[in-house]
Design a protein around this motif. Sequence first.
Motif, short mmCIF file in Angstrom:
data_model
loop_
_atom_site.label_atom_id
_atom_site.label_comp_id
_atom_site.label_asym_id
_atom_site.label_seq_id
_atom_site.Cartn_x
_atom_site.Cartn_y
_atom_site.Cartn_z
N VAL A 431 -3.13 47.56 -24.68
CA VAL A 431 -3.21 46.18 -25.15
C VAL A 431 -4.44 45.56 -24.49
O VAL A 431 -4.55 45.52 -23.26
CB VAL A 431 -1.96 45.35 -24.79
N LEU A 445 5.46 43.87 -26.54
CA LEU A 445 4.80 44.98 -27.22
C LEU A 445 5.89 45.88 -27.77
O LEU A 445 6.75 46.37 -27.03
CB LEU A 445 3.93 45.76 -26.24
N VAL A 510 2.19 43.38 -31.13
CA VAL A 510 2.33 42.42 -30.04
C VAL A 510 2.75 41.09 -30.64
O VAL A 510 2.18 40.64 -31.64
CB VAL A 510 1.02 42.25 -29.25
#
Length: 710
Positions: A431, A445, A510
């Motif tokens: 990420v 996530l 996300v």
Amino acid sequence: MKLLHKAWPLALLGLAATQAWAQASTNPLQNCTPTQVRATERYWFAGNRIAMDFGVSGTALPTITANPATVPWVDEGTTVVTDSNGTLQFWVGQGNVYNRDQVVMSNGNGIVGNQSAVQVVVAFAAPDVPGKYFVVSTSGLAAGNAGTLRYSVVDMTANGGLGAVTSKNITVPGGISSNETLSAVPNNDGTGYWVLTTSYGTRNLVAQQFDSNGPMGAPVISTLSEDVGNLFGSIYFNKDLTQFAVATSVQGSNASNVIRTMRFNAQTGQATEIASWHGGILGSVYAADFSPSGQYLYVSNIYPGQLYRYDVSSGDATTIKASEQYIGATGGSNGGGHVRRGADGAMWVANRDNTTGNSLTRIAAPEEALVANIGFVLGNIKLPAGANSVWGLPQTVAGCAKPLAPDAVPAVSGPAALFYVGTPQTLAVNVANEGGSGNVADGTLTITLPANVQAGSGLPAACTAVSPQQVNCDLAAAGMGPIAPGANLGPLSIPVTVSAPGTYNVDVTVASVTGETGAALLNNTAQTSLTALALVPDAIPAISGPAAPFGVGTPQTLAVQVTNNGAAGAVADGTLTVTLPANVQVTGGASLPAGCTAATPQQVACDLATAGGPIAPGGSLGPLNIPVTVSAPGTYSVDAVVTGVTGEAGAALLNNTAQASITAQDAVPPINGAAPVPALGAGALAALSAALGALGIASRRRKAQAADRR
């Protein structure tokens, strides 16, 4: 260029009472770290082709070169925009916007403004809009007319990052009257910028706020203690943006060089004077800037060029005035110029003079208590050929606007190569925060697995398998974040196992990141594919015979091997068949390897399960030695094939055969080249025996006759 005023009388204007506001001062947001601030000050472009690169750190002298820009002569004010990584975005001078290649940007010419202003132009980023910048200019003219503020818009995402001016010379509403002072600073929460100027013939300091769309709200007026005059001047903030200095001058009165230190409420736009005093009477005040520590204020005059210094740490006007120190001349009657705090921790002075114009002045130790020790030597920095100083030095953006909101961007990748069903593998999940500001401090996530793909054990901390096909990771948990702008979390190793062969898509998402809005939500998903093969063995036979020819009827050995070339799955069964051609037979009475039988003299079958199997991936069985005899001279091909291996399928079946050739001669060649002894048949042997017998009888008769004669 500046007009030379030789006959201005000296007059002392009475000091007006300092107006103060009982308001709390909310400072501009200094969103940059000191390292980032230093990077934003990296590049300077000024005068006639002066190009300076201070680097992104340190206090060493900058590299100075002659700029190749197409309009070389910039009389006075310029502004340079460098990002917090030290990458040049663009700069503005003499009415042109130049890209980082030193070429006028697309639609970047014709920026309206008084090109002979001390601070003709400022530029700053539009919060929350990637690559968007505002360029604001003033048309105020010293000893002339009050000016107007106009703004243009630069889009740095255009033309492959070289930028383009998309809107140009739009009048800032509100009827703002401007002069040669012009600066910009972030507001208190970083959601916009304030543009500051003063108005000729008034006591007004004007602040106009900009947000991402442009000017917002009405101008905010702060009343100063004295008239700002109608000549030169500047507005500069100290390094930490807690104070700013306003220097202005009045035509015809050197004694009315007014210098002010001020605080700025970056929430309301109101400014408050800390101290106000009259500067040195030699020349007209041109610019004033703080030393790096903020203790001293350096003030430059022109006509003639002079430089002064004040200790402003007391905040008291009388004490500050008493600290005045004359540093020295910076040029003749038409000389002098800008004084600016450099990225290297030095103070720099422009030298507009016929004798010193090929140089700049660098004050290496501006914090020294004694002026004698600061290192002032007029023109001590020589410029390269083709570059000359005029009056101006550039502005750089004061501080950083609140950068973009957080922007969480996931990425996922599977194994680089194919793998097999039932073999644990790892997904690598990242990420990144691609926002300009605002940490990715929370959110979830989610890794979504398709049917036949399941999460395994050993998940990262703060990641939970809510089902065999879904893993959730809490980005707010310890060890997971926060993710700073430009930083990356991961890779997070997600163990998975595939239960059936095939190609599968894995999705990551996300969600629920605080502060993430608008376009930042459009890149919150990612996908990868992974391919798993069945766990299959791959049996590959190999066969070899004697390396050299051999004789007919002489027993020889064929060496046969079976290798398992599969990545997984043992060769646990199946049959290896060795097929012999005519004139080649299994040697009679010889023993075959275990697990092998001769179904006919020309065929041997070996059961791989009992001949030494199973064969593990990468392993081999053999050599199995098959005894053979050739009955006639010649060259013969021998074949080996593997069949019936459980699980072997597809491409693994394409390499199940092998072949070798053997050569047998009619007789073995004699040693050392001796002639061969011919073979005799039975009749020849009888004749030879009879002849030898006759020869013996004749020999005995001759011996008897010889005896009788004696």
